[in-house]
Design a protein around this motif. Structure first.
Motif, mmCIF file in Angstrom:
data_model
loop_
_atom_site.group_PDB
_atom_site.id
_atom_site.type_symbol
_atom_site.label_atom_id
_atom_site.label_comp_id
_atom_site.label_asym_id
_atom_site.label_seq_id
_atom_site.Cartn_x
_atom_site.Cartn_y
_atom_site.Cartn_z
ATOM 1 N N GLU A 143 -9.837 1.969 -10.365
ATOM 2 C CA GLU A 143 -8.980 2.077 -11.530
ATOM 3 C C GLU A 143 -7.905 1.004 -11.381
ATOM 4 N N ILE A 144 -7.936 0.007 -12.254
ATOM 5 C CA ILE A 144 -7.032 -1.135 -12.147
ATOM 6 C C ILE A 144 -5.930 -1.021 -13.198
ATOM 7 N N ALA A 145 -4.688 -1.099 -12.759
ATOM 8 C CA ALA A 145 -3.527 -1.108 -13.651
ATOM 9 C C ALA A 145 -3.026 -2.542 -13.769
ATOM 10 N N GLU A 146 -3.054 -3.060 -14.991
ATOM 11 C CA GLU A 146 -2.664 -4.451 -15.220
ATOM 12 C C GLU A 146 -1.144 -4.584 -15.151
ATOM 13 N N GLY A 147 -0.670 -5.465 -14.258
ATOM 14 C CA GLY A 147 0.765 -5.666 -14.108
ATOM 15 C C GLY A 147 1.266 -6.921 -14.777
ATOM 16 N N LEU B 116 -3.451 -13.768 -12.831
ATOM 17 C CA LEU B 116 -3.391 -12.366 -13.233
ATOM 18 C C LEU B 116 -2.502 -11.598 -12.264
ATOM 19 N N GLY B 117 -1.863 -10.567 -12.794
ATOM 20 C CA GLY B 117 -1.098 -9.695 -11.926
ATOM 21 C C GLY B 117 0.399 -9.910 -12.006
ATOM 22 N N PRO B 118 1.095 -9.228 -11.108
ATOM 23 C CA PRO B 118 0.568 -8.429 -9.996
ATOM 24 C C PRO B 118 -0.089 -7.130 -10.488
ATOM 25 N N ASP B 119 -1.372 -6.983 -10.180
ATOM 26 C CA ASP B 119 -2.129 -5.801 -10.570
ATOM 27 C C ASP B 119 -2.190 -4.821 -9.400
ATOM 28 N N SER B 120 -2.298 -3.547 -9.723
ATOM 29 C CA SER B 120 -2.462 -2.515 -8.701
ATOM 30 C C SER B 120 -3.738 -1.734 -8.982
ATOM 31 N N TRP B 121 -4.245 -1.071 -7.973
ATOM 32 C CA TRP B 121 -5.498 -0.344 -8.133
ATOM 33 C C TRP B 121 -5.533 0.885 -7.234
ATOM 34 N N ILE C 263 0.865 -1.177 0.000
ATOM 35 C CA ILE C 263 0.000 0.000 0.000
ATOM 36 C C ILE C 263 0.896 1.220 0.000
ATOM 37 N N ASN C 264 0.845 1.987 -1.079
ATOM 38 C CA ASN C 264 1.679 3.161 -1.230
ATOM 39 C C ASN C 264 0.792 4.363 -1.528
ATOM 40 N N GLY C 265 0.430 5.102 -0.483
ATOM 41 C CA GLY C 265 -0.487 6.227 -0.646
ATOM 42 C C GLY C 265 -1.863 5.720 -1.038
ATOM 43 N N ASP C 266 -2.352 6.172 -2.196
ATOM 44 C CA ASP C 266 -3.674 5.752 -2.662
ATOM 45 C C ASP C 266 -3.611 4.523 -3.561
ATOM 46 N N THR C 267 -2.420 3.985 -3.792
ATOM 47 C CA THR C 267 -2.264 2.852 -4.695
ATOM 48 C C THR C 267 -2.020 1.572 -3.907
ATOM 49 N N VAL C 268 -2.788 0.548 -4.246
ATOM 50 C CA VAL C 268 -2.666 -0.756 -3.593
ATOM 51 C C VAL C 268 -2.236 -1.770 -4.641
#
Length: 972
Positions: free
Chosen positions: A505-509, A491-496, A420-425
């Motif tokens: 908002e999902i970022a595909e990793g 899937l992943g590692p994805d962040s959101w 967990i980095n700020g608003d990004t998980v």
């Protein structure tokens, strides 16, 4: 006497005696009069016929005013005085010797509808029964009447205010303009302009009306005073969808917030009465046509359907076959196809200090709607004292919904959160998942209503009678395909993260999500559900007018019988499919980004034609589910309801005070037929029940002055359970999350009853202005609420459903609910300003509502479903003889839509606040041709939902954009 009112008794009495003295000297001869107590327009028509004179009177006021009975030999002036004593009307003579009836005021009349009668023929009497004119009169200094044509939205406002002002109960009204148009494209959206009335927006259009926050299925909808039933199937069957009623062929819409005893008891919030157009009082053929064409701001390009612009066309015609028979016909057709792109999120929860939904689903929704409506009417004057009316109404509503949906999920497991980095998980590989589905639904609704009514005058008696037949039906064939994840690796590692709208908002990793190779077949079902309803009602009312110690009154009594039978037929064919990867079959058209109001979401096009063909070309892949027939049998049901009612009421005019007291008794008999599971098989059962209720009412209207009216009322009403809730059914299924759900009807549900208190003060500075404030309170007993519980072990009532956990859903009566609120309404046109500013005007209404119920089972108060805390409507307009420009803002605050488990507030779902700006412009090129422009939702307002009372926990964000229309209306 309904609609009677005026200034103080002393002013009235002095004015009338002065006029009577003047007239007595001029006309000593006497005439025999025999006029029963009637509405003033009818009474004045008979008065002119019997006196053989020409008469000018304000028609709009007269038709809403009760005149007195006049019998015996007397002069014209004496008869006129007695006829209008205690009303807002007074007689006088014009310079040419004609008798004039004017509205009594403390200052000169600004505008008022008038009608000039040369009344020696029956035709004039027939026309005065039904038609309001579209002219106004202004009093000049020499006492003559100057006729001025009033058209457009101003005529609509004048008609509506006149109806409200002269009503004996608290009500609101919408009337058409001189072109026969309501302000909006359907009846529901027009109602949103009225104080205390809100609408439920679905797929960008208003559908159901809520009165003072009371949910739609707790209100009553009638057409020309008769119940219509409802073509709806899901959940209720009592909610009338007003989007199937185009505003083009309607005369007016009336909303009664406090009811008298001669009205149906059903309707906790109130009654919406739709009035269709009637024949005009003319010997000539009249035809009005309206055509409009538009376009949508949302991008309409997609692989499945051609871009299609909205349009509608309607035509209305009326005339007279002879002096006794009038007719009217009308037809309307409309078409709209548009996108309703949306994002939907499920099951928010807080995991490891971070709140997020389990999944986000984005829909690419293509919606098509076609509406065809026809109305017809015949008016026949069978004799001098009997008038008959035959009316028919038919509407067909066809809709398709093509939903291409892709789901992206985040596992709600703290051990799968990597960082967990700020608003990004960031999730570990396998911490996210995908699913998809495709659904095509075709909905057909039909509504047919045919009524025969009449009234007969017999001395001091007025008899009214009628019968009504209605038939409604709905069919909903659909195909539903489901797909599940089938990836070669996690899937992943994805962040959101969450954006400003509370949307994931999902970022595909790792792997790209929206590829056919990442999905497999899961299941498919084909449904063809339907419902039908037949409605019959018959009623008879008698009213006797009398005078008591010089005060006019009327006693009214009658009875009504109604029968409704609603049948539900469910046909569901489900298949399991071999878990093959989609990439092995040509059933998709590639990946794309679904742009939901600037929020790009990963999606995948599914080819519905290819999927349906696969079932026929590769039947070996499909395995029909064994319990299809069982599930269908469990859901089939019918409910028959018979209501018998009698009432008595009395109206008494005591100078400035009008009292309306009544008592109504209603007996309801219900028979529910269904199939119930008994010893692992279904057997037909029939359960009967009955209930009765007594509904008292007392309404007081006090005319402080001709412009200031106070209203107070105590009324009672009831609400009957929805047909689906009282059916003797028991159905089991697996929801999309794999959980077992058992839905059970409850034939033992009691109707809910309400005690209603209303106080209102209304000030009418001019005929086109209003300032009003109202307070209301509703105490509702036997409130019907959702009852949901989750059982471990999967067994209920000795039957094992083969699941680990079983969700049991039903309805039950809670204790009490209380709805309190205030309403404020102001309308004014600044006609006293210099030109051109005299055309500027504004309308504003505000309603504040506090609604909750108490349930002794959980020992706490909860929000009542469907009750927004605030409703607002504002219109700023400019209008002169030819031009109208109006900008309208309608606002509904958030409200609870689904309470689910009453003990888990965090699972509640609420519809978010909604505020929409609309623009309307019109210009009269000639007396017969008008051009107009409409723009709906010009601020691109989306519809939203959220969970647990937390607006940040978004569960819906749906966008439909703006719709623009250009149109013209031509009248012959």
């Amino acid at each position: 006497m309904r609609g009677a009112g005026g200034l103080s008794y002393g002013i009235l009495l002095g004015s009338y005696w002065l006029l009577a003295g003047q007239v007595f000297a001029a006309e000593p001869s006497k005439i025999r009069f025999n006029i029963p107590p009637l509405q003033a327009d009818k009474a004045l028509t008979l008065f002119a016929e019997q006196a053989d004179l020409t008469l000018v009177f304000p028609y709009e006021i007269a038709r809403k005013t009760q005149a007195n009975a006049v019998t015996g030999d007397m002069t014209v002036s004496q008869a006129a005085y007695l006829l209008l004593q205690g009303t807002r009307l007074q007689p006088s003579y014009l310079a040419d010797g004609r008798l004039k009836i004017a509205q009594l005021r403390t200052q000169p009349v600004e505008e008022q509808n008038v009608k000039q009668h040369k009344l020696s023929a029956i035709a004039a009497f027939l026309s005065s029964l039904f038609i309001a004119p579209n002219v106004t009169a202004q009093m000049s200094e020499d006492g003559t009447v100057e006729e001025i044509v009033v058209t457009g939205q101003k005529l609509s406002r004048l008609r509506a205010l006149d109806t409200k002002r002269n009503a004996s109960m608290l009500m609101e009204a919408l009337s058409t303009d001189n072109l026969g148009r309501l302000p909006d494209k359907n009846a529901a959206e027009s109602l949103n302009r009225l104080p205390g009335v809100s609408i439920l927006i679905e797929k960008g259009e208003g559908r159901f009306a809520s009165i003072r926050g009371i949910r739609p299925d707790w209100n009553r909808v009638t057409v020309n005073g008769f119940e219509t039933g409802s073509p709806e199937k899901d959940g209720s069957g009592r909610s009338m969808p007003l989007d199937i009623l185009g505003g083009e062929l309607l005369q007016s819409v009336e909303v009664y917030k406090a009811k008298t005893a001669d009205m149906d008891g059903e309707g906790i919030g109130g009654t919406v009465n739709i009035v269709t157009k009637r024949p005009l009082d003319t010997d000539e053929l009249q035809v009005t046509t309206n055509l409009r064409y538009g376009f949508e701001s949302a991008d309409q390009d997609n692989p499945y359907y051609d871009s299609d612009d909205p349009y509608n066309f309607d035509v209305a015609a009326s005339g007279r076959i002879n002096e006794r028979l009038g007719w009217n016909l009308g037809a309307s057709t409309s078409h709209r196809q548009y996108l309703a792109q949306g994002i939907y999120q499920d099951d928010w929860a807080e995991i490891s200090g971070v709140a997020y939904p389990e999944q986000t689903k984005n829909n690419y929704y293509v919606v098509g709607r076609d509406r065809d409506t026809a109305v017809a009417g015949l008016q026949y004057k069978a004799s001098d004292t009997t008038t008959l009316m035959l009316q028919g109404f038919y509407s067909q509503f066809d809709e398709f919904q093509h939903r291409n949906r892709f789901r992206q999920g985040i596992e709600q497991d703290g051990e799968l959160i990597a960082d967990i980095n700020g608003d990004t998980v960031t999730m570990v590989p396998g911490g996210s998942f995908i699913r998809a589905d495709l659904r095509r639904e075709d909905i057909n609704k039909k509504l047919l209503n045919l009524s025969f009514s009449g009234e007969t005058l017999s001395g001091s008696w007025l008899h009214q009678y009628g019968i009504n037949f209605g038939h409604n039906e709905i069919s909903e064939p659909n195909a539903d395909w489901g797909f599940r994840q089938n990836t070669p690796q996690d899937l992943g590692p994805d962040s959101w993260s969450l954006n400003e709208n509370g949307v994931l908002e999902i970022a595909e990793g790792g792997l790209q999500h929206n590829l056919a190779s990442n999905l497999r077949f899961h299941d498919v079902s084909y449904q063809n559900d339907s419902a039908e309803q037949d409605v019959f009602s018959a009623k008879f009312d008698s009213e006797y007018a009398y005078t008591l110690n010089g005060y006019a009154g009327a006693v009214k009594f009658g009875g009504k019988y109604s029968r409704s039978k609603k049948s539900f037929d469910y046909n569901n064919l489900s298949y399991d499919i071999e878990r093959n990867n989609l990439a092995d079959f040509n059933v998709t058209d590639g990946a794309f980004l679904n742009d939901v109001d600037g929020q790009a979401r990963a999606n995948l096009w599914f080819n519905l034609d290819a999927l349906n063909a696969l079932l026929h070309t590769n039947p070996e892949l499909f395995d029909q589910v064994d319990d299809n027939g069982v599930a269908n049998l469990a859901s089939d049901r019918s409910v028959e309801e018979q209501v018998s009612a009698v009432y008595i009421m009395n109206t008494l005019q005591l100078n400035k005070l009008e009292l309306v007291a009544g008592l109504r008794f209603e007996q309801t008999d219900v028979t529910s037929n269904a199939n119930q599971r008994i010893d692992d098989k279904f057997e037909p059962v029939s359960i009967e029940g009955d209930n009765s209720v007594v509904l008292p009412s007392l309404i007081a209207n006090y005319h402080f002055t001709d412009k200031l009216i106070g209203r107070a009322s105590y009324t009672t009403a009831l609400g009957r359970p929805n047909y689906g809730d009282i059916s003797a059914t028991s159905s089991f299924g697996i929801d999309e999350n794999g959980d077992g759900v058992l839905s059970i009807g409850n034939p033992d549900l009691e109707p809910y009853t309400a005690d209603n208190l209303d106080l209102a003060l209304e000030w009418y500075p001019t005929d086109a202005s209003l300032l009003s404030v109202a307070w209301f309170q509703k105490d509702i007993d036997n409130i019907i609420i959702n009852d949901e519980k989750t059982l471990s072990g999967g067994s209920y009532e000795g039957i094992d459903y083969g699941v680990d956990e079983l969700v049991v859903r039903t309805k039950r009566n809670a204790d009490t609910a209380e709805v309190r609120g205030v309403e404020f309404n102001i309308q004014h046109q600044f006609s006293n300003l210099p030109q051109p500013f005299d055309g500027v005007g504004a309308m504003y209404s505000y309603t504040n509502i506090d609604a909750e119920f108490y349930d002794s089972n959980i020992g706490q108060n909860r929000k009542l479903e469907g009750q927004p805390e605030e409703i607002q409507s504002f219109t700023l307009f400019y209008e002169d003889d030819n031009l109208y420009v109006g900008l309208t803002y309608n606002y509904n605050a958030s409200f609870l839509t689904d309470s689910n488990d009453l003990q888990r507030v965090e699972d509640d779902v609420e519809q978010g606040e909604f505020g929409r700006w609309d623009l309307r412009m019109s210009y009269n090129l000639s007396d017969s041709l008008t051009l107009y422009f409409d723009a709906n939702n010009i601020n691109d307002e989306p519809t939203t939902e959220f969970q647990g009372g937390n607006e940040a926990w978004n569960t819906e964000y749906e966008y439909v954009g703006t719709t623009y229309y250009f149109g013209l209306t031509y009248s012959l």
